[in-house]
Write an enzyme that holds these catalytic residues in place. Sequence first.
Site, PDB file in Angstrom:
ATOM      1  N   ARG A  50       0.825  -1.214   0.000  1.00 25.32           N
ATOM      2  CA  ARG A  50       0.000   0.000   0.000  1.00 25.32           C
ATOM      3  C   ARG A  50       0.854   1.257   0.000  1.00 25.32           C
ATOM      4  NH1 ARG A  50      -5.123   1.881   0.214  1.00 25.32           N
ATOM      5  NH2 ARG A  50      -5.719   3.242   1.927  1.00 25.32           N
ATOM      6  N   ARG A  73     -16.740   3.130   4.354  1.00 30.03           N
ATOM      7  CA  ARG A  73     -15.623   2.208   4.116  1.00 30.03           C
ATOM      8  C   ARG A  73     -16.169   0.779   4.121  1.00 30.03           C
ATOM      9  NH1 ARG A  73     -11.214   5.477   2.965  1.00 30.03           N
ATOM     10  NH2 ARG A  73     -10.772   6.972   4.612  1.00 30.03           N
ATOM     11  N   GLU A 107      -5.139  16.725   1.645  1.00 29.96           N
ATOM     12  CA  GLU A 107      -6.243  15.957   2.216  1.00 29.96           C
ATOM     13  C   GLU A 107      -7.122  16.814   3.128  1.00 29.96           C
ATOM     14  OE1 GLU A 107      -7.185  12.942   1.322  1.00 29.96           O
ATOM     15  OE2 GLU A 107      -5.505  12.867  -0.079  1.00 29.96           O
ATOM     16  N   GLU A 111     -10.972  16.832   2.175  1.00 28.68           N
ATOM     17  CA  GLU A 111     -11.897  16.104   3.047  1.00 28.68           C
ATOM     18  C   GLU A 111     -12.622  16.990   4.056  1.00 28.68           C
ATOM     19  OE1 GLU A 111     -10.217  12.628   4.838  1.00 28.68           O
ATOM     20  OE2 GLU A 111      -9.527  11.823   2.921  1.00 28.68           O
ATOM     21  N   PRO A 130       1.626  -4.624  10.484  1.00 26.62           N
ATOM     22  CA  PRO A 130       2.939  -5.166  10.146  1.00 26.62           C
ATOM     23  C   PRO A 130       2.926  -6.637   9.740  1.00 26.62           C
ATOM     24  CG  PRO A 130       2.736  -4.878  12.524  1.00 26.62           C
ATOM     25  CD  PRO A 130       1.535  -4.244  11.905  1.00 26.62           C
ATOM     26  N   GLY A 131       1.853  -7.351  10.029  1.00 21.23           N
ATOM     27  CA  GLY A 131       1.779  -8.756   9.641  1.00 21.23           C
ATOM     28  C   GLY A 131       1.283  -8.984   8.223  1.00 21.23           C
ATOM     29  N   GLU A 135       2.168  -0.732   4.469  1.00 18.89           N
ATOM     30  CA  GLU A 135       1.690   0.634   4.655  1.00 18.89           C
ATOM     31  C   GLU A 135       2.319   1.273   5.895  1.00 18.89           C
ATOM     32  OE1 GLU A 135      -2.470   3.147   4.807  1.00 18.89           O
ATOM     33  OE2 GLU A 135      -2.480   1.102   5.557  1.00 18.89           O
ATOM     34  N   GLU A 158     -16.055  19.573  26.482  1.00 19.53           N
ATOM     35  CA  GLU A 158     -17.313  18.993  26.931  1.00 19.53           C
ATOM     36  C   GLU A 158     -17.224  17.467  26.988  1.00 19.53           C
ATOM     37  OE1 GLU A 158     -20.485  20.502  24.519  1.00 19.53           O
ATOM     38  OE2 GLU A 158     -20.034  22.585  25.024  1.00 19.53           O
TER      39      GLU A 158
END
Length: 196
Positions: A50, A73, A107, A111, A130-131, A135, A158
């Site tokens: 990635r 997502r 971004e 966004e 990491p497994g 990325e 608050e």
Amino acid sequence: MSDLPSHPDLRIVAHEIAFRRHLRLDVFRFKNRLYSGEWSGERVHDVVRRGAAVAVLLYDPDCEAVVLVEQFRLPPLLAGYSPWVVEVVAGLVDHADESEEEVGRREIAEEAGVQPVGELIPIQRYVPMPGSSDETVMLFCGRVDASGASGVHGLADEHELEAMLDSGQIETGHTLICLYWLFRHRDQLRQRWGIA
């Protein structure tokens, strides 16, 4: 395989790109050094390639607000969560000549529809999976004027953010890290920006 990283505790036996579209999947056959100093048998790992990403926590110290965005997502839905994810702004580093801060600023505008005030403050870089993936995510904090934002707003004074965290409404690692960082460093940020 010259573009692959090398390490004294790794011997890559074979490498192939198995799939490439939105994500890329590489298959590695390798041996790694064990704690005993011996080498493992051959192992096979699928790795999602990635690359580098950036995430930015948007904080308005003048009104004690944090700007978060809510996005659809698909993967969280497959994992049994809501597909509507509340998170900090984030995006991939698309070009090698683009700095992480430039990606963060892009971004933020895309966004949240706001512009950061001053430089982005580095929080840390981390490896979320990491497994299974290469990325990395560089985390920043950016000062903003939240009055013009079009995202979800949580008022820190608050305790709305604490309530969201306690109830499990924040489910992404980069957002969790950024919010806990803010709770720990909020006073230092305010001093840095000259706010009493």
